[in-house]
Design a protein around this motif. Structure first.
Motif, PDB file in Angstrom:
ATOM      1  N   ALA A  80       0.812  -1.210   0.000  1.00  0.00           N
ATOM      2  CA  ALA A  80       0.000   0.000   0.000  1.00  0.00           C
ATOM      3  C   ALA A  80       0.847   1.262   0.000  1.00  0.00           C
ATOM      4  O   ALA A  80       0.407   2.309  -0.449  1.00  0.00           O
ATOM      5  CB  ALA A  80      -0.920  -0.012   1.219  1.00  0.00           C
ATOM      6  N   ARG A  81       2.061   1.163   0.518  1.00  0.00           N
ATOM      7  CA  ARG A  81       2.893   2.356   0.604  1.00  0.00           C
ATOM      8  C   ARG A  81       4.227   2.116  -0.092  1.00  0.00           C
ATOM      9  O   ARG A  81       4.621   0.987  -0.352  1.00  0.00           O
ATOM     10  CB  ARG A  81       3.144   2.723   2.063  1.00  0.00           C
ATOM     11  N   GLU A  82       4.916   3.202  -0.338  1.00  0.00           N
ATOM     12  CA  GLU A  82       6.214   3.100  -0.991  1.00  0.00           C
ATOM     13  C   GLU A  82       7.213   2.391  -0.081  1.00  0.00           C
ATOM     14  O   GLU A  82       7.214   2.594   1.135  1.00  0.00           O
ATOM     15  CB  GLU A  82       6.750   4.494  -1.321  1.00  0.00           C
ATOM     16  N   ILE A  83       8.027   1.559  -0.694  1.00  0.00           N
ATOM     17  CA  ILE A  83       9.104   0.878   0.019  1.00  0.00           C
ATOM     18  C   ILE A  83      10.414   1.490  -0.434  1.00  0.00           C
ATOM     19  O   ILE A  83      10.705   1.533  -1.630  1.00  0.00           O
ATOM     20  CB  ILE A  83       9.075  -0.640  -0.264  1.00  0.00           C
ATOM     21  N   ARG A  84      11.182   1.983   0.518  1.00  0.00           N
ATOM     22  CA  ARG A  84      12.451   2.633   0.195  1.00  0.00           C
ATOM     23  C   ARG A  84      13.603   1.693   0.532  1.00  0.00           C
ATOM     24  O   ARG A  84      13.734   1.234   1.671  1.00  0.00           O
ATOM     25  CB  ARG A  84      12.604   3.938   0.977  1.00  0.00           C
ATOM     26  N   LEU A  85      14.434   1.419  -0.458  1.00  0.00           N
ATOM     27  CA  LEU A  85      15.635   0.626  -0.271  1.00  0.00           C
ATOM     28  C   LEU A  85      16.858   1.494  -0.527  1.00  0.00           C
ATOM     29  O   LEU A  85      16.794   2.452  -1.300  1.00  0.00           O
ATOM     30  CB  LEU A  85      15.667  -0.572  -1.223  1.00  0.00           C
ATOM     31  N   VAL A  86      17.957   1.152   0.103  1.00  0.00           N
ATOM     32  CA  VAL A  86      19.242   1.782  -0.195  1.00  0.00           C
ATOM     33  C   VAL A  86      20.188   0.688  -0.661  1.00  0.00           C
ATOM     34  O   VAL A  86      20.290  -0.367  -0.024  1.00  0.00           O
ATOM     35  CB  VAL A  86      19.830   2.501   1.029  1.00  0.00           C
ATOM     36  N   ALA A  87      20.856   0.938  -1.781  1.00  0.00           N
ATOM     37  CA  ALA A  87      21.857   0.006  -2.300  1.00  0.00           C
ATOM     38  C   ALA A  87      23.236   0.545  -1.932  1.00  0.00           C
ATOM     39  O   ALA A  87      23.696   1.542  -2.488  1.00  0.00           O
ATOM     40  CB  ALA A  87      21.722  -0.150  -3.806  1.00  0.00           C
ATOM     41  N   LEU A  88      23.875  -0.097  -0.968  1.00  0.00           N
ATOM     42  CA  LEU A  88      25.202   0.292  -0.495  1.00  0.00           C
ATOM     43  C   LEU A  88      26.223  -0.548  -1.242  1.00  0.00           C
ATOM     44  O   LEU A  88      26.269  -1.767  -1.077  1.00  0.00           O
ATOM     45  CB  LEU A  88      25.299   0.058   1.018  1.00  0.00           C
ATOM     46  N   GLY A  89      27.023   0.092  -2.081  1.00  0.00           N
ATOM     47  CA  GLY A  89      27.925  -0.691  -2.903  1.00  0.00           C
ATOM     48  C   GLY A  89      29.098   0.085  -3.441  1.00  0.00           C
ATOM     49  O   GLY A  89      29.392   1.213  -3.021  1.00  0.00           O
ATOM     50  N   ASP A  90      29.758  -0.542  -4.418  1.00  0.00           N
ATOM     51  CA  ASP A  90      30.924   0.048  -5.058  1.00  0.00           C
ATOM     52  C   ASP A  90      30.565   0.458  -6.484  1.00  0.00           C
ATOM     53  O   ASP A  90      29.411   0.810  -6.757  1.00  0.00           O
ATOM     54  CB  ASP A  90      32.100  -0.938  -5.015  1.00  0.00           C
ATOM     55  N   SER A  91      31.527   0.409  -7.397  1.00  0.00           N
ATOM     56  CA  SER A  91      31.275   0.846  -8.770  1.00  0.00           C
ATOM     57  C   SER A  91      30.225   0.002  -9.476  1.00  0.00           C
ATOM     58  O   SER A  91      29.555   0.480 -10.399  1.00  0.00           O
ATOM     59  CB  SER A  91      32.576   0.802  -9.586  1.00  0.00           C
ATOM     60  N   LEU A  92      30.055  -1.247  -9.044  1.00  0.00           N
ATOM     61  CA  LEU A  92      29.053  -2.113  -9.666  1.00  0.00           C
ATOM     62  C   LEU A  92      27.646  -1.617  -9.362  1.00  0.00           C
ATOM     63  O   LEU A  92      26.716  -1.848 -10.131  1.00  0.00           O
ATOM     64  CB  LEU A  92      29.225  -3.557  -9.174  1.00  0.00           C
ATOM     65  N   THR A  93      27.490  -0.947  -8.231  1.00  0.00           N
ATOM     66  CA  THR A  93      26.222  -0.311  -7.870  1.00  0.00           C
ATOM     67  C   THR A  93      26.155   1.106  -8.416  1.00  0.00           C
ATOM     68  O   THR A  93      25.125   1.540  -8.943  1.00  0.00           O
ATOM     69  CB  THR A  93      26.047  -0.289  -6.333  1.00  0.00           C
ATOM     70  N   ALA A  94      27.266   1.826  -8.295  1.00  0.00           N
ATOM     71  CA  ALA A  94      27.291   3.234  -8.713  1.00  0.00           C
ATOM     72  C   ALA A  94      26.985   3.395 -10.202  1.00  0.00           C
ATOM     73  O   ALA A  94      26.411   4.395 -10.621  1.00  0.00           O
ATOM     74  CB  ALA A  94      28.650   3.844  -8.386  1.00  0.00           C
ATOM     75  N   GLY A  95      27.385   2.390 -11.006  1.00  0.00           N
ATOM     76  CA  GLY A  95      27.154   2.464 -12.445  1.00  0.00           C
ATOM     77  C   GLY A  95      28.334   3.032 -13.201  1.00  0.00           C
ATOM     78  O   GLY A  95      28.171   3.828 -14.122  1.00  0.00           O
ATOM     79  N   PHE A  96      29.530   2.605 -12.824  1.00  0.00           N
ATOM     80  CA  PHE A  96      30.756   3.083 -13.468  1.00  0.00           C
ATOM     81  C   PHE A  96      30.684   2.927 -14.985  1.00  0.00           C
ATOM     82  O   PHE A  96      30.370   1.851 -15.499  1.00  0.00           O
ATOM     83  CB  PHE A  96      31.966   2.294 -12.938  1.00  0.00           C
ATOM     84  N   GLY A  97      30.939   4.017 -15.708  1.00  0.00           N
ATOM     85  CA  GLY A  97      30.965   3.977 -17.170  1.00  0.00           C
ATOM     86  C   GLY A  97      29.608   3.966 -17.837  1.00  0.00           C
ATOM     87  O   GLY A  97      29.524   3.839 -19.057  1.00  0.00           O
ATOM     88  N   LEU A  98      28.535   4.089 -17.056  1.00  0.00           N
ATOM     89  CA  LEU A  98      27.173   4.008 -17.588  1.00  0.00           C
ATOM     90  C   LEU A  98      26.428   5.317 -17.352  1.00  0.00           C
ATOM     91  O   LEU A  98      26.809   6.115 -16.494  1.00  0.00           O
ATOM     92  CB  LEU A  98      26.405   2.866 -16.924  1.00  0.00           C
ATOM     93  N   ALA A  99      25.345   5.505 -18.085  1.00  0.00           N
ATOM     94  CA  ALA A  99      24.439   6.611 -17.786  1.00  0.00           C
ATOM     95  C   ALA A  99      23.761   6.326 -16.454  1.00  0.00           C
ATOM     96  O   ALA A  99      23.606   5.163 -16.060  1.00  0.00           O
ATOM     97  CB  ALA A  99      23.395   6.743 -18.893  1.00  0.00           C
ATOM     98  N   ALA A 100      23.368   7.380 -15.746  1.00  0.00           N
ATOM     99  CA  ALA A 100      22.733   7.205 -14.430  1.00  0.00           C
ATOM    100  C   ALA A 100      21.524   6.281 -14.519  1.00  0.00           C
ATOM    101  O   ALA A 100      21.264   5.483 -13.608  1.00  0.00           O
ATOM    102  CB  ALA A 100      22.331   8.562 -13.860  1.00  0.00           C
ATOM    103  N   SER A 101      20.798   6.354 -15.622  1.00  0.00           N
ATOM    104  CA  SER A 101      19.584   5.547 -15.792  1.00  0.00           C
ATOM    105  C   SER A 101      19.892   4.071 -16.026  1.00  0.00           C
ATOM    106  O   SER A 101      18.989   3.235 -15.981  1.00  0.00           O
ATOM    107  CB  SER A 101      18.758   6.084 -16.966  1.00  0.00           C
ATOM    108  N   GLU A 102      21.168   3.744 -16.289  1.00  0.00           N
ATOM    109  CA  GLU A 102      21.558   2.364 -16.564  1.00  0.00           C
ATOM    110  C   GLU A 102      22.156   1.665 -15.343  1.00  0.00           C
ATOM    111  O   GLU A 102      22.495   0.487 -15.415  1.00  0.00           O
ATOM    112  CB  GLU A 102      22.569   2.333 -17.711  1.00  0.00           C
ATOM    113  N   ALA A 103      22.291   2.384 -14.231  1.00  0.00           N
ATOM    114  CA  ALA A 103      22.912   1.815 -13.036  1.00  0.00           C
ATOM    115  C   ALA A 103      22.012   0.755 -12.401  1.00  0.00           C
ATOM    116  O   ALA A 103      20.785   0.800 -12.523  1.00  0.00           O
ATOM    117  CB  ALA A 103      23.219   2.918 -12.025  1.00  0.00           C
TER     118      ALA A 103
END
Length: 204
Positions: free
Chosen positions: A6-29
């Motif tokens: 019923a409500r929004e679920i907020r997650l946080v992804a704590l990571g390194d470049s594999l999470t950050a999206g190194f070399g990718l557009a922000a929308s591709e992370a």
């Protein structure tokens, strides 16, 4: 599709470049693509990208309080690749991950732990001990667990950038497709706990 919560679920992804999206557009992370896949399945999920390129488990341990300050309903932990590349002691990696898990537990935040393997030739003994850090913690603490974050992508030139270490946009789609069932169960569990708390709360 009808939402499963019923409500929004907020997650946080704590990571390194594999999470950050190194070399990718922000929308591709990874967090963005996984968020899209979960929403397509009807889950009102927002995933905050707390990935920093080059980060280690020690860096993650130093940043976990900041990640938890977002008041997430769940924490995705994707760390260890840089530890493995540097040949850091598995006991050191475990201690850092335990600090992250302890911080999340203290806040009542469930964790989805992503496993990692030592990607370069550090020897079979080191590789086995390193990988076991993640599986052992997941078993001991009864965590949601995805055994190897780069499953189906590691060592595939078509799914990695020229450095051979960081996934392309296609590689991220492969990762998110594989982890999706685990992430979906994780989100379902969060939604169920939220519903239970809501039903137990007295009506004002």
């Amino acid at each position: 599709m009808t939402p499963h919560a019923a409500r929004e679920i907020r997650l946080v992804a704590l990571g390194d470049s594999l999470t950050a999206g190194f070399g990718l557009a922000a929308s591709e992370a990874f967090p963005v693509v996984l968020q899209e896949k979960l929403r397509q399945k009807g889950y009102p999920v927002t995933i905050i990208n707390a990935g920093i390129s080059g980060d280690t488990t020690a860096g993650g341990a130093s940043r976990v309080d900041a990640a938890l300050a977002h008041d997430p309903d769940g924490l995705i932990v994707e760390l260890g690749a840089n530890d493995g590349l540097r040949g850091l002691e598995p006991a050191f990696v475990r201690a850092n991950l335990e600090a992250i898990l302890d911080a999340a537990k203290a806040k009542g935040v469930p964790v989805l732990l992503c496993g990692m393997r030592a990607l370069l030739g550090m020897g079979p003994d080191y590789g086995e001990e390193f990988a076991a850090v993640f599986s052992d913690l997941a078993r001991e603490r009864n965590l949601a667990f995805y055994p190897f974050f780069l499953e189906g992508v590691a060592a595939d030139p078509k799914k990695n950038l020229p450095d051979g270490l960081h996934p392309t946009a296609a590689g991220i789609r492969e990762i998110t497709g594989r982890i999706l069932p685990i992430a979906e169960d994780f989100v379902k569990g969060i939604a169920a706990r939220s519903d239970t708390v809501s039903q137990a709360s007295p009506t004002p």
